[in-house]
Design a protein around this motif. Structure first.
Motif, PDB file in Angstrom:
ATOM      1  N   GLU A   1       0.873  -1.191   0.000  1.00  0.00           N
ATOM      2  CA  GLU A   1       0.000   0.000   0.000  1.00  0.00           C
ATOM      3  C   GLU A   1       0.897   1.224   0.000  1.00  0.00           C
ATOM      4  OE1 GLU A   1      -3.163  -0.198  -0.336  1.00  0.00           O
ATOM      5  OE2 GLU A   1      -3.597  -2.241   0.309  1.00  0.00           O
ATOM      6  N   ALA A   2       0.437   2.308  -0.626  1.00  0.00           N
ATOM      7  CA  ALA A   2       1.244   3.529  -0.694  1.00  0.00           C
ATOM      8  C   ALA A   2       0.399   4.754  -0.393  1.00  0.00           C
ATOM      9  CB  ALA A   2       1.891   3.659  -2.073  1.00  0.00           C
ATOM     10  N   LYS A   3       1.017   5.732   0.247  1.00  0.00           N
ATOM     11  CA  LYS A   3       0.381   7.020   0.479  1.00  0.00           C
ATOM     12  C   LYS A   3       0.194   7.701  -0.880  1.00  0.00           C
ATOM     13  CE  LYS A   3       3.928   7.962   3.063  1.00  0.00           C
ATOM     14  NZ  LYS A   3       4.940   8.671   3.831  1.00  0.00           N
ATOM     15  N   PRO A   4      -0.823   8.467  -1.106  1.00  0.00           N
ATOM     16  CA  PRO A   4      -1.808   8.951  -0.146  1.00  0.00           C
ATOM     17  C   PRO A   4      -3.060   8.078  -0.007  1.00  0.00           C
ATOM     18  CG  PRO A   4      -2.037  10.181  -2.182  1.00  0.00           C
ATOM     19  CD  PRO A   4      -0.900   9.211  -2.383  1.00  0.00           C
ATOM     20  N   ASP A   5      -3.038   6.857  -0.424  1.00  0.00           N
ATOM     21  CA  ASP A   5      -4.196   5.986  -0.246  1.00  0.00           C
ATOM     22  C   ASP A   5      -4.454   5.807   1.259  1.00  0.00           C
ATOM     23  OD1 ASP A   5      -6.025   3.846  -0.041  1.00  0.00           O
ATOM     24  OD2 ASP A   5      -5.239   2.892  -1.839  1.00  0.00           O
TER      25      ASP A   5
ATOM     26  N   ARG B   1       4.695  15.998   2.688  1.00  0.00           N
ATOM     27  CA  ARG B   1       3.755  16.177   1.579  1.00  0.00           C
ATOM     28  C   ARG B   1       2.323  16.336   2.094  1.00  0.00           C
ATOM     29  NH1 ARG B   1       5.514  12.485  -3.380  1.00  0.00           N
ATOM     30  NH2 ARG B   1       3.934  13.841  -4.262  1.00  0.00           N
ATOM     31  N   ILE B   2       1.684  17.419   1.698  1.00  0.00           N
ATOM     32  CA  ILE B   2       0.354  17.758   2.210  1.00  0.00           C
ATOM     33  C   ILE B   2      -0.696  16.713   1.822  1.00  0.00           C
ATOM     34  CG2 ILE B   2      -0.281  19.275   0.280  1.00  0.00           C
ATOM     35  CD1 ILE B   2      -1.124  19.824   4.027  1.00  0.00           C
ATOM     36  N   GLU B   3      -0.583  16.106   0.639  1.00  0.00           N
ATOM     37  CA  GLU B   3      -1.581  15.106   0.248  1.00  0.00           C
ATOM     38  C   GLU B   3      -1.553  13.895   1.181  1.00  0.00           C
ATOM     39  OE1 GLU B   3       1.887  14.447  -2.754  1.00  0.00           O
ATOM     40  OE2 GLU B   3       0.977  16.135  -1.700  1.00  0.00           O
ATOM     41  N   ASN B   4      -0.391  13.594   1.739  1.00  0.00           N
ATOM     42  CA  ASN B   4      -0.293  12.488   2.692  1.00  0.00           C
ATOM     43  C   ASN B   4      -0.861  12.875   4.054  1.00  0.00           C
ATOM     44  OD1 ASN B   4       0.935  11.028   0.649  1.00  0.00           O
ATOM     45  ND2 ASN B   4       3.001  11.522   1.333  1.00  0.00           N
ATOM     46  N   ILE B   5      -0.691  14.129   4.430  1.00  0.00           N
ATOM     47  CA  ILE B   5      -1.286  14.648   5.671  1.00  0.00           C
ATOM     48  C   ILE B   5      -2.810  14.574   5.569  1.00  0.00           C
ATOM     49  CG2 ILE B   5      -1.597  16.738   7.072  1.00  0.00           C
ATOM     50  CD1 ILE B   5       1.179  15.349   7.361  1.00  0.00           C
ATOM     51  N   GLU B   6      -3.333  15.021   4.439  1.00  0.00           N
ATOM     52  CA  GLU B   6      -4.787  15.003   4.242  1.00  0.00           C
ATOM     53  C   GLU B   6      -5.335  13.576   4.255  1.00  0.00           C
ATOM     54  OE1 GLU B   6      -5.036  17.266   0.623  1.00  0.00           O
ATOM     55  OE2 GLU B   6      -4.841  19.183   1.684  1.00  0.00           O
ATOM     56  N   ALA B   7      -4.591  12.636   3.686  1.00  0.00           N
ATOM     57  CA  ALA B   7      -5.029  11.233   3.677  1.00  0.00           C
ATOM     58  C   ALA B   7      -5.072  10.675   5.095  1.00  0.00           C
ATOM     59  CB  ALA B   7      -4.101  10.395   2.802  1.00  0.00           C
ATOM     60  N   ALA B   8      -4.071  10.990   5.890  1.00  0.00           N
ATOM     61  CA  ALA B   8      -4.042  10.527   7.287  1.00  0.00           C
ATOM     62  C   ALA B   8      -5.217  11.123   8.063  1.00  0.00           C
ATOM     63  CB  ALA B   8      -2.714  10.907   7.950  1.00  0.00           C
ATOM     64  N   ARG B   9      -5.469  12.392   7.857  1.00  0.00           N
ATOM     65  CA  ARG B   9      -6.594  13.055   8.542  1.00  0.00           C
ATOM     66  C   ARG B   9      -7.934  12.451   8.127  1.00  0.00           C
ATOM     67  NH1 ARG B   9      -4.350  19.215   7.735  1.00  0.00           N
ATOM     68  NH2 ARG B   9      -2.919  19.222   9.525  1.00  0.00           N
TER      69      ARG B   9
ATOM     70  N   VAL C   1      -8.714   9.486   7.752  1.00  0.00           N
ATOM     71  CA  VAL C   1      -9.051   8.288   8.538  1.00  0.00           C
ATOM     72  C   VAL C   1      -9.074   8.592  10.039  1.00  0.00           C
ATOM     73  CG1 VAL C   1      -8.235   6.670   6.785  1.00  0.00           C
ATOM     74  CG2 VAL C   1      -6.674   7.386   8.604  1.00  0.00           C
ATOM     75  N   GLY C   2      -8.911   9.875  10.394  1.00  0.00           N
ATOM     76  CA  GLY C   2      -9.015  10.283  11.795  1.00  0.00           C
ATOM     77  C   GLY C   2      -7.707  10.408  12.542  1.00  0.00           C
ATOM     78  N   ILE C   3      -6.581  10.299  11.853  1.00  0.00           N
ATOM     79  CA  ILE C   3      -5.268  10.446  12.490  1.00  0.00           C
ATOM     80  C   ILE C   3      -4.942  11.925  12.631  1.00  0.00           C
ATOM     81  CG2 ILE C   3      -2.777  10.049  12.185  1.00  0.00           C
ATOM     82  CD1 ILE C   3      -3.496   7.446  10.722  1.00  0.00           C
ATOM     83  N   ASN C   4      -4.381  12.317  13.778  1.00  0.00           N
ATOM     84  CA  ASN C   4      -3.875  13.676  13.957  1.00  0.00           C
ATOM     85  C   ASN C   4      -2.625  13.808  13.092  1.00  0.00           C
ATOM     86  OD1 ASN C   4      -5.620  14.459  16.338  1.00  0.00           O
ATOM     87  ND2 ASN C   4      -4.631  12.619  17.111  1.00  0.00           N
ATOM     88  N   ALA C   5      -2.593  14.788  12.206  1.00  0.00           N
ATOM     89  CA  ALA C   5      -1.472  14.892  11.270  1.00  0.00           C
ATOM     90  C   ALA C   5      -0.992  16.320  11.128  1.00  0.00           C
ATOM     91  CB  ALA C   5      -1.874  14.327   9.913  1.00  0.00           C
ATOM     92  N   VAL C   6       0.327  16.471  11.060  1.00  0.00           N
ATOM     93  CA  VAL C   6       0.962  17.781  10.940  1.00  0.00           C
ATOM     94  C   VAL C   6       1.979  17.713   9.809  1.00  0.00           C
ATOM     95  CG1 VAL C   6       2.469  19.453  12.092  1.00  0.00           C
ATOM     96  CG2 VAL C   6       0.687  18.291  13.392  1.00  0.00           C
ATOM     97  N   GLN C   7       1.906  18.674   8.896  1.00  0.00           N
ATOM     98  CA  GLN C   7       2.883  18.712   7.809  1.00  0.00           C
ATOM     99  C   GLN C   7       4.249  19.090   8.370  1.00  0.00           C
ATOM    100  OE1 GLN C   7       2.110  21.464   4.588  1.00  0.00           O
ATOM    101  NE2 GLN C   7       3.518  20.366   3.225  1.00  0.00           N
ATOM    102  N   PHE C   8       5.267  18.340   7.977  1.00  0.00           N
ATOM    103  CA  PHE C   8       6.626  18.589   8.446  1.00  0.00           C
ATOM    104  C   PHE C   8       7.274  19.702   7.643  1.00  0.00           C
ATOM    105  CE2 PHE C   8      11.185  18.015   8.595  1.00  0.00           C
ATOM    106  CZ  PHE C   8      11.412  17.740   9.931  1.00  0.00           C
ATOM    107  N   LYS C   9       7.758  20.709   8.383  1.00  0.00           N
ATOM    108  CA  LYS C   9       8.521  21.792   7.761  1.00  0.00           C
ATOM    109  C   LYS C   9       9.925  21.844   8.348  1.00  0.00           C
ATOM    110  CE  LYS C   9       4.388  24.236   6.525  1.00  0.00           C
ATOM    111  NZ  LYS C   9       3.389  25.156   6.912  1.00  0.00           N
ATOM    112  N   SER C  10      10.012  21.588   9.654  1.00  0.00           N
ATOM    113  CA  SER C  10      11.301  21.481  10.344  1.00  0.00           C
ATOM    114  C   SER C  10      11.055  20.783  11.670  1.00  0.00           C
ATOM    115  CB  SER C  10      11.911  22.867  10.595  1.00  0.00           C
ATOM    116  OG  SER C  10      11.172  23.549  11.596  1.00  0.00           O
ATOM    117  N   ALA C  11      12.115  20.282  12.279  1.00  0.00           N
ATOM    118  CA  ALA C  11      11.976  19.607  13.575  1.00  0.00           C
ATOM    119  C   ALA C  11      11.456  20.580  14.622  1.00  0.00           C
ATOM    120  CB  ALA C  11      13.316  19.012  13.997  1.00  0.00           C
ATOM    121  N   ALA C  12      11.936  21.808  14.596  1.00  0.00           N
ATOM    122  CA  ALA C  12      11.495  22.818  15.569  1.00  0.00           C
ATOM    123  C   ALA C  12      10.007  23.111  15.419  1.00  0.00           C
ATOM    124  CB  ALA C  12      12.309  24.101  15.400  1.00  0.00           C
ATOM    125  N   GLU C  13       9.542  23.254  14.172  1.00  0.00           N
ATOM    126  CA  GLU C  13       8.117  23.497  13.919  1.00  0.00           C
ATOM    127  C   GLU C  13       7.265  22.306  14.353  1.00  0.00           C
ATOM    128  OE1 GLU C  13       6.082  26.027  12.659  1.00  0.00           O
ATOM    129  OE2 GLU C  13       7.838  27.226  13.135  1.00  0.00           O
TER     130      GLU C  13
END
Length: 194
Positions: free
Chosen positions: A135-139, A163-171, A173-185
């Motif tokens: 299986e592969a994201k963003p499925d 990748r935002i499309e993968n964040i949206e796919a996780a969301r 299905v009800g997963i809390n998801a945050v797009q990665f920009k940096s470790a600090a963010e």
């Protein structure tokens, strides 16, 4: 809590394809076109349906119409030199003291082998790679497989990916998801959940 991290673009740098395109003698658009004729051979490679040898054999057959010399080596392997994001690794190691932390990544066998040799997956309790789970994201099914295997409900899981499309796919299905920009963010964003 279950924390799911993407690999490329989060834990390591992503695969830069410009050198690969140059070596073959095609543009990015041509490469994508070659990979997506009838059968989408890169998608098949990413899901582990075909091997790198099978990919390049089919790629070379398709390349003939471009009158370009065939590819003789696994360029995905030769041109893959990721760099570790040590700040992200610190976050992973900190989370592992109290939580389950896994990798959820789209990858191909050539890159899987490279990451294994380097020990990049050793930071995680488990790795769920597209070429191994089929299986592969963003499925959204990609995330459902991980949740089922780990025994967590979506609301008890957190995911990060560049990748935002993968964040949206996780969301989706009800997963809390945050797009990665940096470790600090990422640390700032995840503090909102605790």
């Amino acid at each position: 809590m279950l924390f799911i991290f993407d690999m490329g673009g989060v834990v390591t740098t992503t695969f830069l394809l410009d050198e690969l395109y140059k070596k073959i003698g095609v543009s990015q658009e041509q490469f994508k076109s070659i990979c997506c004729k009838k059968r989408k051979i890169f998608d098949e490679l990413e899901k582990g349906i075909i091997t790198p040898v099978e990919f390049w054999r089919e790629f070379n057959l398709r390349l003939k119409s471009y009158k370009i010399a065939p590819v003789k080596n696994d360029l995905f392997r030769l041109y893959f030199h990721p760099v570790l994001n040590t700040e992200t690794v610190k976050i992973i190691n900190s989370l592992k003291k109290k939580h389950r932390v896994v990798c959820g990544t789209n990858t191909i066998q050539s890159h899987w082998e490279n990451h294994m040799e380097r020990g990049d997956y050793a930071f995680f309790d488990q790795t769920y790679a597209s070429n191994k789970i089929g299986e592969a994201k963003p499925d959204p099914q990609f995330f459902k497989v991980i949740l089922e295997a780990e025994g967590y409900k979506p609301e008890d899981a957190f995911f990060t990916d560049d990748r935002i499309e993968n964040i949206e796919a996780a969301r989706s299905v009800g997963i809390n998801a945050v797009q990665f920009k940096s470790a600090a963010e990422l640390k700032k964003e995840w503090k909102k959940y605790f």
